[in-house]
Structures are given as C-alpha cells and as structure tokens.
Design a protein around this motif. Structure first.
Motif, PDB file in Angstrom:
ATOM      1  N   UNK A   1       0.823  -1.208   0.000  1.00  0.00           N
ATOM      2  CA  UNK A   1       0.000   0.000   0.000  1.00  0.00           C
ATOM      3  C   UNK A   1       0.858   1.259   0.000  1.00  0.00           C
ATOM      4  N   UNK A   2       1.882   1.286   0.826  1.00  0.00           N
ATOM      5  CA  UNK A   2       2.743   2.463   0.904  1.00  0.00           C
ATOM      6  C   UNK A   2       3.519   2.662  -0.401  1.00  0.00           C
ATOM      7  N   UNK A   3       4.012   1.572  -0.967  1.00  0.00           N
ATOM      8  CA  UNK A   3       4.742   1.663  -2.237  1.00  0.00           C
ATOM      9  C   UNK A   3       3.834   2.198  -3.342  1.00  0.00           C
ATOM     10  N   UNK A   4       2.626   1.671  -3.415  1.00  0.00           N
ATOM     11  CA  UNK A   4       1.694   2.084  -4.467  1.00  0.00           C
ATOM     12  C   UNK A   4       1.346   3.567  -4.321  1.00  0.00           C
ATOM     13  N   UNK A   5       1.108   3.987  -3.108  1.00  0.00           N
ATOM     14  CA  UNK A   5       0.783   5.392  -2.852  1.00  0.00           C
ATOM     15  C   UNK A   5       1.934   6.299  -3.282  1.00  0.00           C
ATOM     16  N   UNK A   6       3.135   5.959  -2.866  1.00  0.00           N
ATOM     17  CA  UNK A   6       4.276   6.820  -3.169  1.00  0.00           C
ATOM     18  C   UNK A   6       4.619   6.803  -4.662  1.00  0.00           C
ATOM     19  N   UNK A   7       4.327   5.706  -5.344  1.00  0.00           N
ATOM     20  CA  UNK A   7       4.593   5.637  -6.782  1.00  0.00           C
ATOM     21  C   UNK A   7       3.511   6.353  -7.595  1.00  0.00           C
ATOM     22  N   UNK A   8       2.248   6.184  -7.197  1.00  0.00           N
ATOM     23  CA  UNK A   8       1.125   6.661  -8.023  1.00  0.00           C
ATOM     24  C   UNK A   8       0.480   7.951  -7.521  1.00  0.00           C
ATOM     25  N   UNK A   9       0.525   8.195  -6.221  1.00  0.00           N
ATOM     26  CA  UNK A   9      -0.279   9.282  -5.669  1.00  0.00           C
ATOM     27  C   UNK A   9       0.464  10.191  -4.695  1.00  0.00           C
ATOM     28  N   UNK A  10       1.786  10.116  -4.674  1.00  0.00           N
ATOM     29  CA  UNK A  10       2.563  10.981  -3.785  1.00  0.00           C
ATOM     30  C   UNK A  10       2.213  12.436  -4.062  1.00  0.00           C
ATOM     31  N   UNK A  11       2.016  13.188  -3.017  1.00  0.00           N
ATOM     32  CA  UNK A  11       1.642  14.587  -3.169  1.00  0.00           C
ATOM     33  C   UNK A  11       0.150  14.827  -2.990  1.00  0.00           C
ATOM     34  N   UNK A  12      -0.640  13.751  -3.050  1.00  0.00           N
ATOM     35  CA  UNK A  12      -2.070  13.892  -2.783  1.00  0.00           C
ATOM     36  C   UNK A  12      -2.294  13.907  -1.271  1.00  0.00           C
ATOM     37  N   UNK A  13      -3.528  14.098  -0.879  1.00  0.00           N
ATOM     38  CA  UNK A  13      -3.902  14.244   0.531  1.00  0.00           C
ATOM     39  C   UNK A  13      -3.614  12.951   1.303  1.00  0.00           C
ATOM     40  N   UNK A  14      -2.758  13.032   2.315  1.00  0.00           N
ATOM     41  CA  UNK A  14      -2.391  11.840   3.078  1.00  0.00           C
ATOM     42  C   UNK A  14      -3.566  11.243   3.847  1.00  0.00           C
ATOM     43  N   UNK A  15      -4.619  12.028   4.040  1.00  0.00           N
ATOM     44  CA  UNK A  15      -5.823  11.475   4.672  1.00  0.00           C
ATOM     45  C   UNK A  15      -6.459  10.426   3.765  1.00  0.00           C
ATOM     46  N   UNK A  16      -6.277  10.583   2.444  1.00  0.00           N
ATOM     47  CA  UNK A  16      -6.787   9.575   1.520  1.00  0.00           C
ATOM     48  C   UNK A  16      -6.104   8.230   1.783  1.00  0.00           C
ATOM     49  N   UNK A  17      -4.782   8.254   1.878  1.00  0.00           N
ATOM     50  CA  UNK A  17      -4.050   7.024   2.165  1.00  0.00           C
ATOM     51  C   UNK A  17      -4.507   6.431   3.492  1.00  0.00           C
ATOM     52  N   UNK A  18      -4.643   7.268   4.500  1.00  0.00           N
ATOM     53  CA  UNK A  18      -5.058   6.782   5.814  1.00  0.00           C
ATOM     54  C   UNK A  18      -6.406   6.085   5.752  1.00  0.00           C
ATOM     55  N   UNK A  19      -7.336   6.653   4.979  1.00  0.00           N
ATOM     56  CA  UNK A  19      -8.668   6.044   4.946  1.00  0.00           C
ATOM     57  C   UNK A  19      -8.692   4.790   4.070  1.00  0.00           C
ATOM     58  N   UNK A  20      -7.873   4.744   3.040  1.00  0.00           N
ATOM     59  CA  UNK A  20      -7.741   3.507   2.261  1.00  0.00           C
ATOM     60  C   UNK A  20      -7.185   2.397   3.151  1.00  0.00           C
ATOM     61  N   UNK A  21      -6.152   2.719   3.913  1.00  0.00           N
ATOM     62  CA  UNK A  21      -5.579   1.733   4.839  1.00  0.00           C
ATOM     63  C   UNK A  21      -6.610   1.286   5.867  1.00  0.00           C
ATOM     64  N   UNK A  22      -7.384   2.222   6.389  1.00  0.00           N
ATOM     65  CA  UNK A  22      -8.412   1.883   7.367  1.00  0.00           C
ATOM     66  C   UNK A  22      -9.456   0.957   6.774  1.00  0.00           C
ATOM     67  N   UNK A  23      -9.834   1.224   5.528  1.00  0.00           N
ATOM     68  CA  UNK A  23     -10.823   0.386   4.857  1.00  0.00           C
ATOM     69  C   UNK A  23     -10.306  -1.031   4.678  1.00  0.00           C
TER      70      UNK A  23
END
Length: 207
Positions: free
Chosen positions: A33-55
C-alpha cells in the motif's frame, strides 16, 4: 515531495492498531500500500491514504492480504443471488443470472461484490473477471486488488462517493467517508482506524 519513514510508521501502527505485534505478511501487505501510494499518488492528501488503509484494515480483517468474503456458497447464494432471499440486493449488484451471487461474492482488499462491479473493473483493467469463477478469483491477485481499492475509492466507482468528497482542504469527515464503500456499516470503527493511520503517517513523514 515527502516520503514515509517506514520504521517510524510500522513502530506506530504496531502499537496503535495491531496490539503490539505485526506478522511478516501484514508488514508485506502494508508495504504494498505504501509503495503504491508513493509511486502513483505521492503529493495527494495523506488522509486519503489513511482512509484507504483503514478500509483495508477492516475489510480483510487486519491481514493486509486480499481475501475472499467469509461465508459458504449457500450463504453467498442466499445473500446475493437473484433466486436468494434478497432479490433487490441482487438486482442492485447486477446479479441477474442464477449463480451470480456465488460467482461474484466479495473478494480483494475492498470485498468487490456483484457482477456489475466485476464487469466494471474488467473493463477498467482489461482483464477477464467475469467469464468464470476462476476469472473472478483474479481479484485476489495483490496487484489487481491494490489497483481496485485505490482507484475505486479515489474515483468513486463503488457507490459514486469518493475520497475527495470527504477529505479536501479543511474538510474531513472520517465517519461518513464509509459511504465510499458501504453506506455507514461500521463507520465509527473504521473512522477510528483512519485517524490512527493518519497519525502514524504524519509522524513518519520525512520532510
């Protein structure tokens, strides 16, 4: 561009979300999850990552591996099939043929359910997900499952609701963000996971 310090992140979530102990498979899944976020969506709202992880934390019972929905074929037939006990639910899921309820039960990181959702992602990915039960099992492939949970929640493919509807600028609504996937089912619990993941991300950002 900030990156997430993995040691700090894992030290924090191990205590706040995993009872003080993380399995190697959980670490490996979180790394995906962290790799995908940093490769595809770095710079976007980190709350998005947090809620994806929570889901994912909730939907796959903390394993952070793609899984099948818990239940037997008889249960899936009853819950999701046009000939089961909830034909309206089946119709809403696009399950119009007898047997669709079993074939298109929940899978992956977000428990993708129903022929309509499988057909949608088949078109988006260019991968056969509907011709057979074996094809539908491709949603358990970690690469496919990761793409589905991130893109689905960012674009709003599951319910029409998307991450930016709940996390944008000063707006944040951890509870109602559950509507992105499944109305308000376990919304408060998943909100608590999201806040904990966000705290771990914030503490682990290398600036």
């Amino acid at each position: 561009m900030s990156s997430i310090n993995r040691k700090s992140f894992f030290d924090t979530v191990q205590m706040s979300l995993f009872g003080g102990s993380l399995k190697k498979t959980q670490v490996a899944g979180l790394e995906v999850f962290l790799d995908y976020w940093e490769e595809k969506h770095a710079g976007k709202d980190d709350r998005w990552l947090a809620y994806v992880l929570a889901t994912a934390h909730h939907e796959v019972d903390r394993t952070f591996q793609p899984i099948k929905e818990y239940g037997s074929d008889a249960y899936f037939f009853d819950m999701y099939d046009i000939a089961g006990s909830r034909p309206k639910v089946a119709e809403n899921l696009g399950n119009f043929a007898k047997g669709d309820g079993v074939q298109f039960h929940g899978r992956g990181f977000v428990q993708l359910t129903g022929r309509a959702n499988y057909a949608d992602w088949q078109n988006r990915l260019g991968t056969d997900l509907t011709s057979s039960r074996t094809a539908a099992d491709e949603v358990l492939n970690v690469t496919i499952a990761t793409k589905i949970i991130f893109a689905g929640m960012i674009m709003g493919t599951f319910t029409g609701q998307k991450l930016s509807d709940y996390f944008s600028g000063v707006r944040q609504d951890w509870r109602n963000a559950r509507r992105i996937v499944n109305r308000l089912d376990q919304a408060d619990l998943i909100a608590s996971y999201g806040k904990a993941y966000f705290e771990a991300i914030c503490c682990a950002l290398d600036r």
